[in-house]
Design an enzyme around this catalytic site. Structure first.
Site, PDB file in Angstrom:
ATOM      1  CB  THR A  85       2.372  -0.930   8.847  1.00 52.20           C
ATOM      2  OG1 THR A  85       3.745  -1.254   8.624  1.00 52.20           O
ATOM      3  CG2 THR A  85       1.542  -2.186   8.916  1.00 52.20           C
ATOM      4  CG  ASP A  86       6.651   1.810   6.332  1.00 56.26           C
ATOM      5  OD1 ASP A  86       6.617   1.141   7.373  1.00 56.26           O
ATOM      6  OD2 ASP A  86       7.540   1.667   5.462  1.00 56.26           O
ATOM      7  CB  THR A 104       4.252  -6.181   5.109  1.00 56.03           C
ATOM      8  OG1 THR A 104       5.375  -5.302   5.011  1.00 56.03           O
ATOM      9  CG2 THR A 104       4.719  -7.501   5.665  1.00 56.03           C
ATOM     10  CB  SER A 164       2.407   2.139   2.765  1.00 57.30           C
ATOM     11  OG  SER A 164       3.275   2.157   3.850  1.00 57.30           O
TER      12      SER A 164
END
Ligand code: ASP
Length: 323
Positions: A86-87, A12, A55
């Protein structure tokens, strides 16, 4: 003058929102190039696009490729900021922490809201990360994650919310530092850190989460997949339903290492309970217990450890004695 490099991998933080449809996706030019901020010091900041991947598409082989390029950049640069979705950010951060043997700061950051969304944390987190890299106190801390005014150790941090910008937390020990408008403040430090440089990632390690009523079926499927190792997120202090025991015994008899963590995110696992399937029986059977790691992180550590050894006693020491 300090020289830093930002390595973009996607996520993102590297995306923009389409104002008509609301979809968030990658763009041709990186939305965060040419940072409009005065770092109050002379610094050269270069940029490199390693990948443009969400990710969930990042694999341990991408992590290894990233580690190899960071190793090369560290010859020339004083510190590195990696932007990442961030995942799986905590997995890449921990992988890098396990393989990079450097005292220089390596920081991962991401964003919960893309650059043109209202209240975006993208530019803010990137600037915070650069400020941390520039801090002399950021040396010798291992790989760090900087998000939302906090500094976390790669080993402890985890994404706790799917959408809140305060998503990254270290549930067991808290952040190791904070970022204020004026300063970068570290308030704790890891007691030890061991690195295990690797050239390849070639093994197959599966991860299973235990649940009430679990039986042998998933273990048998994994057995038929010829694993090199297995990580189980067990119940509580490290227990499993008794129906899983015959399959676990079979895997161990075939020399397949099994590492056990807890599915609880606080506390430790240990050979406390002596009933069938309890921690004591598992430990006596040869299951390796480890603390302070989530299942996905223990899996990365086993993938890396297995590149260096398949000796059960050495693996046990790596998981039970080393950090
Ligand atoms: N799904 C996105 C990713 O991990 C989420 C993010 O970057 O925050 O790539």
């Amino acid at each position: 003058m300090k020289k830093l490099i930002i390595i973009h991998t996607g996520g993102t933080i590297s995306m923009l929102e389409n104002k008509d449809t609301g979809e968030v996706n990658t763009t041709e030019d990186h939305p965060l190039s040419n940072i409009p901020y005065n770092f109050r010091t002379n610094v050269i900041i270069d940029e490199h696009i390693a990948f443009s991947l969400p990710s969930p598409h990042i694999t341990p082989n991408h992590m290894l490729e990233l580690a190899k390029s960071i190793d090369k950049f560290l010859i020339e640069y004083d510190g590195i900021v990696v932007t990442h979705g961030t995942d799986t950010l905590e997995e890449t951060a921990y992988f890098l922490d396990l393989v990079l043997d450097t005292e220089k700061p390596v920081i991962l950051t991401g964003a919960m809201r893309s650059s043109n969304e209202i209240g975006s944390d993208a530019l803010y987190n990137l600037i915070s990360s650069i400020r941390v890299v520039l801090s002399p106190d950021a040396y010798s801390k291992g790989v760090l994650v900087v998000m939302n005014d906090e500094i976390h150790s790669a080993i402890n941090v985890t994404k706790t919310s799917t959408s809140n910008i305060a998503t990254f937390q270290s549930p067991q020990y808290g952040p190791i530092g904070i970022i204020t408008k004026e300063s970068i403040i570290f308030h704790h430090q890891l007691v030890a850190r061991t690195t295990y440089p690797v050239e390849n990632i070639s093994k197959q390690v599966f991860l299973l989460k235990a649940y009430a009523g679990m039986d042998n079926k998933l273990f048998e499927i994994i057995h038929d997949g010829h694993p090199d190792g297995l990580v189980i997120e067990g119940l509580g202090q490290g227990n499993l339903p008794k129906e899983t025991i015959p399959s676990i015994r079979k895997l161990i008899n075939e020399n397949i290492p099994i590492v056990l963590v807890s599915r609880s995110f606080r506390g430790t696992v240990g050979p406390t309970y002596a009933y069938e399937g309890g921690g004591r029986q598992l430990k006596d059977m040869g299951v390796i217990f480890t603390n302070g790691l989530t299942g996905p992180k223990a899996r990365l550590k086993l993938l890396i450890a297995l590149e260096n050894t398949t000796d059960h006693m050495v693996l046990r020491d790596i998981f039970e004695k080393e950090f």
